[in-house]
Design a protein around this motif. Structure first.
Motif, PDB file in Angstrom:
ATOM      1  N   ALA A 197      36.542   4.263  52.481  1.00 36.54           N
ATOM      2  CA  ALA A 197      36.408   2.844  52.182  1.00 36.54           C
ATOM      3  C   ALA A 197      35.929   2.091  53.420  1.00 36.54           C
ATOM      4  N   GLU A 198      35.556   0.832  53.212  1.00 39.20           N
ATOM      5  CA  GLU A 198      35.148  -0.006  54.336  1.00 39.20           C
ATOM      6  C   GLU A 198      36.302  -0.118  55.332  1.00 39.20           C
ATOM      7  N   GLY A 199      36.001   0.040  56.614  1.00 41.72           N
ATOM      8  CA  GLY A 199      37.027  -0.038  57.652  1.00 41.72           C
ATOM      9  C   GLY A 199      37.729   1.285  57.917  1.00 41.72           C
TER      10      GLY A 199
ATOM     11  N   ASP B  61      42.319   4.161  59.116  1.00 35.43           N
ATOM     12  CA  ASP B  61      42.104   2.928  58.368  1.00 35.43           C
ATOM     13  C   ASP B  61      42.410   1.748  59.286  1.00 35.43           C
TER      14      ASP B  61
ATOM     15  N   TYR C 201      37.385   5.386  59.109  1.00 33.74           N
ATOM     16  CA  TYR C 201      36.521   6.202  59.959  1.00 33.74           C
ATOM     17  C   TYR C 201      37.144   7.586  60.147  1.00 33.74           C
TER      18      TYR C 201
ATOM     19  N   GLU D 142      31.837  -7.611  60.452  1.00 32.88           N
ATOM     20  CA  GLU D 142      31.590  -6.363  59.712  1.00 32.88           C
ATOM     21  C   GLU D 142      30.438  -5.557  60.304  1.00 32.88           C
ATOM     22  N   ASN D 143      29.639  -6.197  61.159  1.00 33.55           N
ATOM     23  CA  ASN D 143      28.537  -5.493  61.827  1.00 33.55           C
ATOM     24  C   ASN D 143      28.841  -5.220  63.299  1.00 33.55           C
TER      25      ASN D 143
ATOM     26  N   LYS E   3      42.136  -1.353  58.542  1.00 29.62           N
ATOM     27  CA  LYS E   3      42.468  -2.558  57.783  1.00 29.62           C
ATOM     28  C   LYS E   3      43.876  -2.546  57.196  1.00 29.62           C
TER      29      LYS E   3
ATOM     30  N   LYS F 250      26.850   7.815  61.466  1.00 28.79           N
ATOM     31  CA  LYS F 250      27.045   6.679  60.567  1.00 28.79           C
ATOM     32  C   LYS F 250      26.648   7.028  59.136  1.00 28.79           C
ATOM     33  N   ASP F 251      27.595   6.870  58.238  1.00 30.49           N
ATOM     34  CA  ASP F 251      27.369   7.050  56.805  1.00 30.49           C
ATOM     35  C   ASP F 251      26.723   8.404  56.484  1.00 30.49           C
TER      36      ASP F 251
END
Length: 455
Positions: A65-67, A408, A69, A421-422, A410, A25-26
């Protein structure tokens, strides 16, 4: 501070073991000039912030970006490149009829290099767009067109393992599509090996020649023996079909009074660099021979549903120590996507365990211990494929090639149902495995080079 070619920041999923997914993660993923993952740095590592400060805002830095991976690139262990031109056709007839009515007439057209170029460029691009970073290809009997396929893999950035197919038995192959004779089949194979080895010197991601008897019914004893000798001489990969269907399995037993595995081994074709497709009808002695020789299985679950007359007991074979990866088997398998084959691998394994004949009592209906999980199927498409080829690919891990897909979730036309989102990242992973479509695959990288983008 060490200089890196590229640094990515994001969340990645990779196989820790066949049944366990590792979530990074991150993290920061540091890629060197050879396209290898040199370091993976967790947020709590003291080097994380200094590296971020040094690279953020530069062309060498990419933040997901968010969403979005990271997944490892997929490894397809069984593709008939020329058959891309007939994918989705005639899947409702028996294997023998399918080959002679559709497949051999199509493959014979690849003597025309313009036609071959059109099909091969499209299949390589299509597989890359579906997240396949490494592919093990059957070409055709034509030496020049087979070399062309390797050149296209090299130029498009896909790691390609390519075989000039050998079909040298005049009694078993149509006159219009076969090698002229055994000596020319072996001479062409040797020239093909040398040409691809020369090409490999300038391909960063690697291209490899593969000794490729189509399957035992297509080849003479002399041809099979000669191919085994060439594989040993040049230390090449070997691929063929093994015990795929009732017809193919029975043919070999009648000809040699033994199963495919032992017949292939007698000709020197089972070795650590061998990958055999299908293998549905292996018995435990065959499986032990595969494990002892280091021979891997290309499991082709979509294709098997059409042509294999059975469900391969993949969990049983894996438990016996055999290396196994996934194959699309274009065009016996209609889909160029290993996502589809991951899903079918799980479905088929559950059908084998539960059974399919409702007239039998539940306890008699299936084969216990046959099911695999989505984690195991993902492993077959990634780490299992890398182990099958003995290459540092298929994992997002230090000292592995940067072969990745950026997913992506999204994309408006293919948004995954992630509303929190969590949401637990293990649940996000499972949703990706079952729901990702090609439009979700935003970028594909091979050996540190971007080879596909939908941006």
């Amino acid at each position: 501070m060490r200089k890196y070619m590229q640094i990515f920041r994001g969340t990645a999923f990779s196989s820790k073991s066949p049944k366990e997914i590792q979530v990074l993660k991150d993290h920061l993923f540091c890629i060197n000039t050879e396209g290898m993952i040199e370091r993976i740095i967790a947020p709590q590592n003291p080097d994380f912030q200094p590296l971020l400060d040094a690279y953020q805002g530069t062309d060498s830095f990419q933040r997901l970006a968010e969403g979005q991976y990271l997944l490892p690139g997929f490894i397809d262990l069984h593709v008939h490149a020329p058959q891309w031109a007939q994918s989705g056709t005639a899947l409702d007839i028996p294997l023998y009829d399918w080959l002679n009515t559709y497949t051999f007439p199509l493959e014979s057209k690849f003597s025309d290099l313009e036609f071959a170029k059109k099909v091969y460029e499209d299949v390589v691009s299509t597989l890359l767009a579906n997240g396949t970073t490494t592919a093990l290809y059957f070409a055709t009997v034509h030496k020049e067109a087979s070399i062309l396929l390797a050149e296209i893999c090299a130029s498009k950035g896909q790691r390609g393992l390519v075989g000039k197919v050998v079909m040298d038995d005049p009694a078993q192959n149509p006159e219009y599509y076969r090698d002229a004779d055994t000596s020319s089949a072996l001479a062409d194979t040797e020239e093909f090996i040398l040409a691809v080895q020369a090409l490999a010197k300038s391909a960063k991601q690697g291209v490899y020649p593969v000794v490729t008897p189509r399957f035992i019914p297509s080849c003479t004893d002399e041809g099979l023996r000669g191919l085994g000798e060439l594989a040993a001489k040049y230390d090449t990969y070997v691929q063929s079909h093994c015990s795929e269907s009732d017809w193919a399995h029975g043919y070999v037993q009648e000809r040699f009074q033994k199963n495919d595995a032992f017949a292939l081994h007698d000709f020197g074709l089972l070795r650590d660099k061998s990958v055999m497709a299908h293998c549905n009808f292996l018995d435990d002695e065959d499986v032990q021979l595969f494990a002892e020789t280091g021979t891997a299985i290309a499991h082709c679950p979509v294709s098997n549903a059409y042509f294999a007359n059975s469900v391969i007991p993949v969990a049983h074979f894996h438990a016996k120590g055999v290396e196994i990866g996934l194959g699309s088997d274009i065009s016996g398998g209609f889909s160029p996507s290993l996502f589809d084959n991951i899903r079918q691998a799980v479905i088929s394994s559950r059908m084998l365990e539960d059974g399919v004949n409702p007239s039998l009592p539940a306890k008699e209906r299936g084969v216990p211990g046959s099911r695999i999980t989505i984690h195991e199927a993902f492993y077959l498409a990634t780490a299992g494929g890398g182990e099958s080829l003995s290459l540092p690919i298929g994992r997002i891990e230090e000292n592995y090639a940067w072969d990745v897909q950026i997913i992506d979730t999204k994309i408006p036309t293919a948004k995954l149902p992630i509303f929190d989102e969590n949401e637990d990242l293990h649940d996000v992973f499972q949703k990706m495995m079952y729901l990702v479509r090609p439009e979700n695959i935003l970028e594909v990288w091979v050996q540190g080079e971007r080879v596909h983008s939908r941006r």
